[in-house]
Design an enzyme around this catalytic site. Structure first.
Site, mmCIF file in Angstrom:
data_model
loop_
_atom_site.group_PDB
_atom_site.id
_atom_site.type_symbol
_atom_site.label_atom_id
_atom_site.label_comp_id
_atom_site.label_asym_id
_atom_site.label_seq_id
_atom_site.Cartn_x
_atom_site.Cartn_y
_atom_site.Cartn_z
ATOM 1 C CG ASP A 168 -2.113 0.952 1.040
ATOM 2 O OD1 ASP A 168 -2.256 1.523 -0.063
ATOM 3 O OD2 ASP A 168 -2.898 1.133 1.988
ATOM 4 C CD GLU A 197 12.695 8.189 -6.968
ATOM 5 O OE1 GLU A 197 12.752 7.546 -5.914
ATOM 6 O OE2 GLU A 197 13.615 8.899 -7.389
ATOM 7 C CG ASP A 219 -5.557 -0.584 -1.032
ATOM 8 O OD1 ASP A 219 -6.159 -0.131 -2.022
ATOM 9 O OD2 ASP A 219 -5.995 -0.476 0.126
ATOM 10 C CG HIS A 276 -3.808 1.403 5.533
ATOM 11 N ND1 HIS A 276 -3.885 2.563 4.795
ATOM 12 C CD2 HIS A 276 -4.473 1.636 6.693
ATOM 13 C CE1 HIS A 276 -4.582 3.469 5.487
ATOM 14 N NE2 HIS A 276 -4.945 2.925 6.633
#
Length: 581
Positions: free
Chosen positions: A351, A390, A422, A556
């Site tokens: 994420d 990147e 995600d 996350h």
């Protein structure tokens, strides 16, 4: 805002509370992000308008017929939005000063969130049941069809809206079995909550706390002692042996005092497993400072608790149990497990955290499984500019670290790698599929022995507008946990499905959309769906299923902690545990 509070502590608290929040001004109904508070200015301060010095008091009276009452209040500083900066006279528009008296904070404050009656009143408007939601949609469609102008426009476009929703069929996967310590197996109940089972049995992998410290203010000494006593009591049934901690008293409440105390007492103590820190109140700058020194500079797992959380005796046991589960994970343990029959497989969650306003680099959170039970996780965080080159470089470097770690632990490289990612929008799917994924697979060939694993990539989208209802006995309700929709409303050109993994007691459940960009592991449709559902059971911060697979939620949490609070790379000492929970 109280302008009389001139001491530095109060100013810092005001800055911490306001900076980054959004306000709305009632005289022009516009929203602004608070970037700073200038205590040297007030409504009698002047600015230049058409070559003439004007006070803010006179400006608001002339432009909006608003009389400012408090002439000593400081001013809120906000930077102009991009669309305004691009206009002429950009220098004049780059900074804007607002009068606090004329502003209202948007969103909900912590005080509002802790007001039970207020939140319950809000829920009547925000948590709408499937039956009410469906009736509103049908009524809306009927109004459009009955409106002459709207229905004519639809006919001109060649569109027609039927008030009857599409009915579909899909599989509902059976409830899973939770694996606990001492080979205990517990069937998950209808409400998808196994908190009672976890509290009464040993954890799947329990880690003892033999050498730890607790830090607190003098006034919180009684709270700290009662918490430690309760923690020892809660630890026994969970399988944790907990020794008395090393007490550390903090003289003051400022962030600097906590940081210096940690530096003086913990920096050279390499045997310490964990530090529990009790804060006298919630304060973001203090939390950020403490997390930064613990996670990045020293590399010690830390558990921060606000004193008020432990102040109610009737809730102390249940809260302490949850904290014990978190601490066990931060020390490298596992609360429970699920049967996942995959061998020599590494499951990865990715994420990306983007700060609002993009004032700093984005942070990639990368979490990978290290064992056959998928309960041991290795985490890597990386900061980079918001560019695809990147990002891919960060992901490839992270893969190199985790694959090397996997081989060191298991004696061989993973044969299969299943990636759940995600933070990918529909517009980026092609680029991820055709460029990023092929570059990643190509990068594996540079490993010793021409490493060529089977790779599956699954995109996880949780911010979607799709809603699914269960229709039975002429009533609409939320689908059961484990419900899958893989037809009719899915994409034509993609292998995708919707999964309802969580159990919702109030409101309408929100399904998660899974898009399988590559199925290099050759798993069947059912196996991918079942694996995704199983992984939703493995998030240790909640004794129930969550909306997304656990590795994605862990990624996350990692990216958010580093991007929002720590703003430095975490120490390598913490990579082997879920220190970010």
């Amino acid at each position: 805002m109280n302008a009389k509070t001139n001491n530095s502590d109060s100013k810092q608290e005001i800055m911490a509370a306001l900076c980054g929040s959004t306000v709305i001004t009632h005289y022009n109904r516009k929203t602004y992000r608070v970037d700073d508070v200038d205590f040297t200015m007030n409504p009698l301060s002047t600015f230049e308008q058409n070559g003439v010095e004007v006070t803010y008091k006179d400006y608001y009276k002339k432009m909006y017929d608003v009389e400012i009452k408090n002439l000593q209040q400081p001013m809120i500083i906000t930077k102009a939005k991009k669309k305004d900066i691009n206009r002429k006279n950009a220098d004049d528009l780059s900074i804007c000063c607002l009068v606090p008296e004329l502003c209202n904070l948007t969103g909900l404050t912590d005080a509002m969130k802790s007001d039970f009656k207020l939140m319950k009143a809000l829920q009547t408007h925000t948590l709408v049941t499937p039956e009410v939601r469906q009736n509103a949609i049908v009524e809306f469609v009927n109004r459009i069809n009955a409106h002459e102008g709207a229905s004519k426009k639809f006919k001109d476009w060649g569109l027609m809206m039927r008030p009857v929703p599409v009915k579909m069929e899909g599989p509902v996967y059976k409830r899973e079995t939770i694996l606990l310590g001492s080979s205990i197996r517990k069937q998950v109940g209808v409400n998808m909550d196994w908190g009672m089972d976890v509290a009464k049995n040993a954890m799947f992998v329990a880690v003892s706390m033999l050498n730890w410290a607790i830090m607190y203010n003098q006034r919180d000494e009684t709270t700290a002692k009662s918490f430690c006593k309760q923690l020892v009591s809660c630890g026994r049934p969970l399988g944790m042996e907990i020794n008395p901690p090393k007490p550390i008293k903090v003289q003051g409440t400022n962030p600097e005092v906590f940081v210096s105390t940690i530096n003086n007492t913990l920096k050279n103590n390499s045997e310490l497993q964990l530090v529990v820190i009790i804060f006298p109140n919630q304060r973001e700058d203090r939390y950020n400072a403490v997390k930064r020194i613990c996670c990045s500079e020293i590399g010690i797992p830390s558990q921060v608790i606000v004193s008020r959380t432990l102040s109610k005796p009737e809730r102390l046991q249940s809260i302490t149990q949850k904290i014990a589960l978190q601490i066990n994970c931060k020390l490298g343990g596992a609360c429970w497990a699920i049967d996942i029959p995959l061998k020599n497989t590494m499951i990865v969650g990715i994420d990306v955290y983007h700060e609002k306003g993009k004032q700093m680099s984005s942070v990639v959170g990368f979490v990978a499984s290290m064992d056959k039970t998928f309960t041991e996780w290795y985490s890597v965080a990386a900061m980079q500019r918001s560019t695809h080159q990147e990002l891919m470089k960060s992901v490839q470097d992270a893969f190199h670290k985790v694959v090397t770690q996997f081989k060191a632990k298991n004696g061989l490289l993973p044969e299969k790698i299943i990636i759940y990612r995600d933070g990918v929008s529909d517009g980026d799917l092609k680029q991820v599929e055709e460029i990023e994924l092929s570059d990643l697979i190509e990068s594996f060939k540079s490993y010793p022995g021409q490493y060529n694993p089977m790779v599956s990539l699954i995109i996880v989208q949780k911010r979607i507008n799709t809603r699914v209802f269960q229709y039975a006995n002429e009533k609409y309700s939320n689908p059961s946990s484990g419900t899958v929709i893989d037809n009719t409303v899915t994409r034509r050109n993609y292998f995708d499905f919707f999964l309802v993994s969580q159990h919702v007691r109030q409101g309408t459940v929100n399904p998660t959309h899974y898009i399988v960009l590559k199925n290099g592991c050759n798993l069947s449709v059912e196996n991918i769906q079942r694996l995704s559902y199983k992984l939703c059971h493995l998030y240790y911060n909640w004794c129930g299923t969550v909306k997304v697979p656990a590795p994605v939620q862990y990624a996350h949490k990692l990216a958010y902690l580093i991007g929002q609070n720590v703003r430095q790379m975490p120490s390598d000492k913490l990579c082997n545990s879920l220190f970010f929970l």
